[in-house]
Design a protein around this motif. Structure first.
Motif, mmCIF file in Angstrom:
data_model
loop_
_atom_site.group_PDB
_atom_site.id
_atom_site.type_symbol
_atom_site.label_atom_id
_atom_site.label_comp_id
_atom_site.label_asym_id
_atom_site.label_seq_id
_atom_site.Cartn_x
_atom_site.Cartn_y
_atom_site.Cartn_z
ATOM 1 N N ILE A 30 6.525 100.009 8.697
ATOM 2 C CA ILE A 30 5.349 100.615 9.324
ATOM 3 C C ILE A 30 5.722 101.953 9.950
ATOM 4 C CG2 ILE A 30 3.677 100.371 11.217
ATOM 5 C CD1 ILE A 30 3.647 97.343 10.539
ATOM 6 N N LEU A 31 6.872 102.005 10.608
ATOM 7 C CA LEU A 31 7.340 103.273 11.179
ATOM 8 C C LEU A 31 7.577 104.305 10.080
ATOM 9 C CD1 LEU A 31 9.810 101.990 13.925
ATOM 10 C CD2 LEU A 31 7.551 103.025 14.260
ATOM 11 N N LEU A 32 8.152 103.864 8.976
ATOM 12 C CA LEU A 32 8.361 104.755 7.836
ATOM 13 C C LEU A 32 7.032 105.284 7.307
ATOM 14 C CD1 LEU A 32 10.342 105.922 5.664
ATOM 15 C CD2 LEU A 32 9.855 103.858 4.359
ATOM 16 N N ILE A 33 6.036 104.423 7.239
ATOM 17 C CA ILE A 33 4.712 104.823 6.756
ATOM 18 C C ILE A 33 4.094 105.861 7.698
ATOM 19 C CG2 ILE A 33 2.344 104.002 6.375
ATOM 20 C CD1 ILE A 33 3.674 101.332 5.405
ATOM 21 N N ILE A 34 4.201 105.627 8.989
ATOM 22 C CA ILE A 34 3.629 106.569 9.966
ATOM 23 C C ILE A 34 4.314 107.930 9.876
ATOM 24 C CG2 ILE A 34 3.395 107.051 12.439
ATOM 25 C CD1 ILE A 34 2.997 103.973 12.794
ATOM 26 N N ILE A 35 5.635 107.917 9.881
ATOM 27 C CA ILE A 35 6.389 109.178 9.808
ATOM 28 C C ILE A 35 6.135 109.883 8.481
ATOM 29 C CG2 ILE A 35 8.716 110.158 9.730
ATOM 30 C CD1 ILE A 35 9.507 107.904 11.737
ATOM 31 N N GLY A 36 6.149 109.118 7.386
ATOM 32 C CA GLY A 36 5.883 109.701 6.070
ATOM 33 C C GLY A 36 4.489 110.282 5.981
ATOM 34 N N ALA A 37 3.485 109.585 6.543
ATOM 35 C CA ALA A 37 2.113 110.093 6.512
ATOM 36 C C ALA A 37 2.003 111.400 7.286
ATOM 37 C CB ALA A 37 1.158 109.041 7.083
ATOM 38 N N ILE A 38 2.690 111.482 8.424
ATOM 39 C CA ILE A 38 2.684 112.728 9.199
ATOM 40 C C ILE A 38 3.276 113.869 8.373
ATOM 41 C CG2 ILE A 38 3.716 113.881 11.203
ATOM 42 C CD1 ILE A 38 3.420 111.150 12.684
ATOM 43 N N PHE A 39 4.401 113.610 7.719
ATOM 44 C CA PHE A 39 5.020 114.656 6.901
ATOM 45 C C PHE A 39 4.137 115.055 5.721
ATOM 46 C CE2 PHE A 39 8.963 113.691 9.169
ATOM 47 C CZ PHE A 39 9.467 114.973 9.346
ATOM 48 N N TRP A 40 3.489 114.076 5.071
ATOM 49 C CA TRP A 40 2.587 114.411 3.976
ATOM 50 C C TRP A 40 1.423 115.262 4.472
ATOM 51 C CZ3 TRP A 40 3.218 114.573 -1.033
ATOM 52 C CH2 TRP A 40 4.164 113.747 -1.641
ATOM 53 N N LEU A 41 0.862 114.906 5.646
ATOM 54 C CA LEU A 41 -0.237 115.702 6.206
ATOM 55 C C LEU A 41 0.217 117.121 6.530
ATOM 56 C CD1 LEU A 41 -1.943 113.053 8.521
ATOM 57 C CD2 LEU A 41 -2.857 114.044 6.395
ATOM 58 N N LEU A 42 1.414 117.234 7.119
ATOM 59 C CA LEU A 42 1.949 118.562 7.414
ATOM 60 C C LEU A 42 2.190 119.366 6.136
ATOM 61 C CD1 LEU A 42 4.460 117.702 10.281
ATOM 62 C CD2 LEU A 42 2.305 118.953 10.489
ATOM 63 N N LEU A 43 2.670 118.699 5.103
ATOM 64 C CA LEU A 43 2.902 119.368 3.833
ATOM 65 C C LEU A 43 1.599 119.885 3.233
ATOM 66 C CD1 LEU A 43 4.974 120.039 1.535
ATOM 67 C CD2 LEU A 43 4.287 117.857 0.526
ATOM 68 N N PHE A 44 0.581 119.027 3.208
ATOM 69 C CA PHE A 44 -0.713 119.455 2.675
ATOM 70 C C PHE A 44 -1.311 120.578 3.515
ATOM 71 C CE2 PHE A 44 -1.066 115.078 0.640
ATOM 72 C CZ PHE A 44 -0.724 115.554 -0.608
ATOM 73 N N ALA A 45 -1.173 120.474 4.828
ATOM 74 C CA ALA A 45 -1.678 121.534 5.701
ATOM 75 C C ALA A 45 -0.954 122.854 5.415
ATOM 76 C CB ALA A 45 -1.515 121.136 7.171
ATOM 77 N N ALA A 46 0.342 122.780 5.212
ATOM 78 C CA ALA A 46 1.113 123.991 4.911
ATOM 79 C C ALA A 46 0.659 124.612 3.590
ATOM 80 C CB ALA A 46 2.598 123.671 4.860
ATOM 81 N N PHE A 47 0.406 123.784 2.580
ATOM 82 C CA PHE A 47 -0.065 124.312 1.302
ATOM 83 C C PHE A 47 -1.448 124.945 1.442
ATOM 84 C CE2 PHE A 47 2.744 121.155 -1.190
ATOM 85 C CZ PHE A 47 3.754 122.090 -1.285
ATOM 86 N N ILE A 48 -2.336 124.301 2.184
ATOM 87 C CA ILE A 48 -3.697 124.810 2.338
ATOM 88 C C ILE A 48 -3.700 126.107 3.139
ATOM 89 C CG2 ILE A 48 -5.921 124.346 3.459
ATOM 90 C CD1 ILE A 48 -5.459 121.367 2.685
ATOM 91 N N PHE A 49 -3.006 126.104 4.279
ATOM 92 C CA PHE A 49 -3.037 127.286 5.141
ATOM 93 C C PHE A 49 -2.220 128.441 4.566
ATOM 94 C CE2 PHE A 49 -4.082 124.029 8.454
ATOM 95 C CZ PHE A 49 -5.397 124.406 8.572
ATOM 96 N N SER A 50 -1.180 128.160 3.815
ATOM 97 C CA SER A 50 -0.419 129.261 3.219
ATOM 98 C C SER A 50 -1.251 129.985 2.165
ATOM 99 C CB SER A 50 0.886 128.755 2.623
ATOM 100 O OG SER A 50 0.647 127.968 1.479
ATOM 101 N N ASP A 51 -2.139 129.253 1.468
ATOM 102 C CA ASP A 51 -3.026 129.897 0.496
ATOM 103 C C ASP A 51 -4.095 130.726 1.187
ATOM 104 O OD1 ASP A 51 -1.651 128.842 -1.621
ATOM 105 O OD2 ASP A 51 -3.044 127.168 -1.951
ATOM 106 N N GLN A 52 -4.573 130.255 2.337
ATOM 107 C CA GLN A 52 -5.622 130.982 3.058
ATOM 108 C C GLN A 52 -5.069 132.249 3.712
ATOM 109 O OE1 GLN A 52 -7.356 128.191 5.766
ATOM 110 N NE2 GLN A 52 -8.561 127.185 4.164
ATOM 111 N N LEU A 53 -3.810 132.247 4.093
ATOM 112 C CA LEU A 53 -3.221 133.412 4.761
ATOM 113 C C LEU A 53 -2.910 134.540 3.790
ATOM 114 C CD1 LEU A 53 -0.835 131.631 7.279
ATOM 115 C CD2 LEU A 53 -3.015 132.750 7.774
ATOM 116 N N GLN A 54 -2.829 134.259 2.526
ATOM 117 C CA GLN A 54 -2.446 135.291 1.553
ATOM 118 C C GLN A 54 -3.607 136.042 1.024
ATOM 119 O OE1 GLN A 54 -0.122 133.224 -1.352
ATOM 120 N NE2 GLN A 54 1.632 133.069 0.001
#
Length: 180
Positions: free
Chosen positions: A156-180
């Motif tokens: 469960i801890l792995l799932i929580i930490i992994g979900a946070i990293f996946w969300l951060l990754l998706f956010a980075a992809f979305i916002f990096s496209d908007q900044l360019q």
């Protein structure tokens, strides 16, 4: 007759040294592998090596073999195939092909964004061995099999930490496209 009794005694003593074997469903294995960015298979390799260490009374270090998977994965896959075939599983996978596929897909983590994400799916090459080992454990009557119904606290801890990293990754992809 004496040999048969000795073999039964040896099997009973040997199986008593093996801890209860938790069997994880294939869907959970896949989910945990993806959510952990492909790191969960290292834990699975550790557990598999620990099982063989206890079963065969080997003088090995399962953690080191899991961490250095590039060196020890092929022998693990070969050991799993042999064990599963002894227990009646129809193993139609090649340890060599599975090993090479896992290594190549793992090395693709060096690709640039977002192409490195393909390396998360290296665990796909472990699925036949995962299923074969589960089948063999289920067909070894001397083992105490525990079917994992839910997720454990570490999972469960792995799932929580992994979900946070996946969300951060998706956010980075979305916002990096908007900044360019």
């Amino acid at each position: 007759m004496q040999d048969a009794e000795n073999t039964l005694e040896e099997t009973a003593v040997q199986s008593s040294a093996i801890k209860g074997q938790k069997i994880l469903s294939l869907n959970k294995f896949i989910f945990l592998s993806v959510i952990s960015f492909g790191l969960y298979p290292i834990w699975w390799m550790f557990e598999a090596w620990r099982f063989f260490m206890q079963k065969d009374r080997l003088d090995i270090m399962p953690a080191a073999r899991a961490v250095f998977a590039f060196l020890f994965l092929y022998p693990l896959l070969d050991e799993i195939k042999d064990y599963a075939e002894q227990r009646g599983a129809a193993c139609d996978f090649s340890p060599g092909v599975q090993y090479v596929g896992f290594v190549i897909l793992s090395l693709l983590s060096r690709l640039p964004d977002p192409y490195w994400l393909v390396s998360v799916f290296a665990f796909i090459f472990l699925i036949p061995a995962f299923q074969a080992l589960n089948h063999a454990k289920r067909n070894t009557h001397e083992l105490n099999i525990i079917e994992a119904r839910g997720f454990s606290i570490p999972q469960i801890l792995l799932i929580i930490i992994g979900a946070i990293f996946w969300l951060l990754l998706f956010a980075a992809f979305i916002f990096s496209d908007q900044l360019q």
